[in-house]
Design a protein around this motif. Structure first.
Motif, PDB file in Angstrom:
ATOM      1  N   PHE A 105      68.406  26.721  21.451  1.00 33.58           N
ATOM      2  CA  PHE A 105      67.179  26.748  20.913  1.00 33.58           C
ATOM      3  C   PHE A 105      67.019  28.044  20.125  1.00 33.58           C
ATOM      4  CE2 PHE A 105      66.606  23.842  24.327  1.00 33.58           C
ATOM      5  CZ  PHE A 105      65.678  22.820  23.601  1.00 33.58           C
ATOM      6  N   ARG A 106      68.058  28.818  19.785  1.00 36.92           N
ATOM      7  CA  ARG A 106      68.191  29.796  18.979  1.00 36.92           C
ATOM      8  C   ARG A 106      67.763  29.394  17.299  1.00 36.92           C
ATOM      9  NH1 ARG A 106      73.558  33.488  19.314  1.00 36.92           N
ATOM     10  NH2 ARG A 106      72.592  33.959  17.431  1.00 36.92           N
ATOM     11  N   HIS A 107      66.782  30.173  16.992  1.00 34.49           N
ATOM     12  CA  HIS A 107      66.182  29.709  15.596  1.00 34.49           C
ATOM     13  C   HIS A 107      67.123  29.765  14.430  1.00 34.49           C
ATOM     14  CE1 HIS A 107      62.328  28.674  17.119  1.00 34.49           C
ATOM     15  NE2 HIS A 107      62.221  29.793  17.785  1.00 34.49           N
ATOM     16  N   ASP A 108      67.964  30.779  14.753  1.00 31.89           N
ATOM     17  CA  ASP A 108      68.805  31.256  13.512  1.00 31.89           C
ATOM     18  C   ASP A 108      69.854  29.835  13.403  1.00 31.89           C
ATOM     19  OD1 ASP A 108      70.099  32.162  15.896  1.00 31.89           O
ATOM     20  OD2 ASP A 108      71.318  33.500  15.116  1.00 31.89           O
ATOM     21  N   LEU A 109      70.369  29.424  14.520  1.00 33.53           N
ATOM     22  CA  LEU A 109      71.055  28.400  14.408  1.00 33.53           C
ATOM     23  C   LEU A 109      70.422  26.942  14.359  1.00 33.53           C
ATOM     24  CD1 LEU A 109      73.350  28.875  17.529  1.00 33.53           C
ATOM     25  CD2 LEU A 109      73.759  29.534  15.359  1.00 33.53           C
ATOM     26  N   LEU A 110      69.177  26.834  14.714  1.00 38.02           N
ATOM     27  CA  LEU A 110      68.522  25.534  14.247  1.00 38.02           C
ATOM     28  C   LEU A 110      68.303  25.429  12.670  1.00 38.02           C
ATOM     29  CD1 LEU A 110      65.559  25.640  16.771  1.00 38.02           C
ATOM     30  CD2 LEU A 110      67.297  24.428  16.792  1.00 38.02           C
ATOM     31  N   ASP A 111      68.531  26.279  11.891  1.00 43.19           N
ATOM     32  CA  ASP A 111      68.381  26.440  10.343  1.00 43.19           C
ATOM     33  C   ASP A 111      69.747  26.506   9.808  1.00 43.19           C
ATOM     34  OD1 ASP A 111      65.791  28.876  10.407  1.00 43.19           O
ATOM     35  OD2 ASP A 111      65.556  26.719  10.129  1.00 43.19           O
ATOM     36  N   SER A 112      70.827  25.992  10.550  1.00 43.75           N
ATOM     37  CA  SER A 112      72.243  26.188  10.081  1.00 43.75           C
ATOM     38  C   SER A 112      72.361  24.913   9.301  1.00 43.75           C
ATOM     39  CB  SER A 112      73.221  26.255  11.176  1.00 43.75           C
ATOM     40  OG  SER A 112      72.852  24.889  12.095  1.00 43.75           O
ATOM     41  N   THR A 113      73.343  24.990   8.288  1.00 44.33           N
ATOM     42  CA  THR A 113      73.817  23.969   7.565  1.00 44.33           C
ATOM     43  C   THR A 113      74.674  23.209   8.076  1.00 44.33           C
ATOM     44  OG1 THR A 113      75.664  25.100   6.569  1.00 44.33           O
ATOM     45  CG2 THR A 113      73.439  25.407   5.463  1.00 44.33           C
ATOM     46  N   PRO A 114      74.940  21.702   7.793  1.00 42.01           N
ATOM     47  CA  PRO A 114      75.886  20.736   8.377  1.00 42.01           C
ATOM     48  C   PRO A 114      77.340  21.258   8.102  1.00 42.01           C
ATOM     49  CG  PRO A 114      74.354  19.681   6.813  1.00 42.01           C
ATOM     50  CD  PRO A 114      73.903  21.129   6.401  1.00 42.01           C
TER      51      PRO A 114
END
Length: 220
Positions: A105-114
């Motif tokens: 649930f880290r937000h920086d990872l939640l915004d990662s690209t495919p």
């Protein structure tokens, strides 16, 4: 291709082991490669950045959590029962696999690209979970007597997605605050009741379900 997929999975396996045993801060590309028994440059073939490897490991966490949900509800027929089973699995997973849960649930990872066309962004891994909770809330509420539902501030019934979001937030809060020891400190044994930790957490989960869905009796 099979060998490449196998190597990619080995690297993720090594990353999962590091996160579970030492925390995500220990999961660098070099250390992951060492644990996987490959050259330090090998991870770059599949994960161009540390961020990408963390995302792949977090994806594995969502897969594991989803499998646990399926097993927990396999023999549960009612929507209320399924929500209760899901709630216990969610909180239990958070406490048992704390490093993985926090990474997921880290937000920086939640915004990662495919990472590839067949692998969605990490943010999208949360959607099936939330959708499942929303569906169960809707089914449970449809079986309730409308007179016993809790109205919103404007006198209307909150939509299932809003109730699901509040329910999920409460469960996540229980998991985090219990892991930090905050709930045990603020409530103490008098409020939580004597007994093992799992029994005390059960009472908190039951209170959350009752608060958002009403008493257990309205949902058969």
């Amino acid at each position: 291709m099979a060998d490449e997929n196998s190597l990619r999975e080995r690297l993720i396996d090594a990353g999962v082991d590091l996160v579970l045993n030492e925390g995500s801060a220990s999961m660098g590309l070099r250390e992951t490669a060492r644990r996987a028994g490959v050259s330090h440059g090998a991870p770059r073939r599949y994960f161009p950045t540390h961020h990408a490897l963390l995302s792949a490991v977090a994806h594995r966490g969502f897969q594991d959590l989803g499998a646990r949900f399926e097993a927990a509800v396999a023999d549960v027929a009612t929507p209320r029962g399924r929500l209760e089973a899901l709630a216990h699995v969610y909180v239990g997973y958070a406490l048992e696999r704390r490093g993985m849960f926090e990474l997921m649930f880290r937000h920086d990872l939640l915004d990662s690209t495919p990472q590839a066309s067949d692998r969605p962004r990490l943010r999208e891994s949360t959607l099936p979970l939330f959708g499942h909770i929303t569906e169960l809330v809707a089914r449970c509420r449809s079986e309730q007597d409308a007179a016993r539902r809790t109205d919103g501030p404007d006198g209307t019934v909150p939509p299932p997605a809003v109730v699901a979001a509040a329910l999920w937030s409460n469960l996540h809060g229980i998991a985090q605050l219990w892991a930090w020891g905050s709930l045990q400190l603020t409530l103490g044994s008098t409020a939580l009741g004597e007994g093992p930790d799992d029994g005390q957490r059960d009472r908190l989960i039951a209170a959350v379900l009752d608060a958002h869905l009403g008493p257990v009796t309205p949902c058969p």
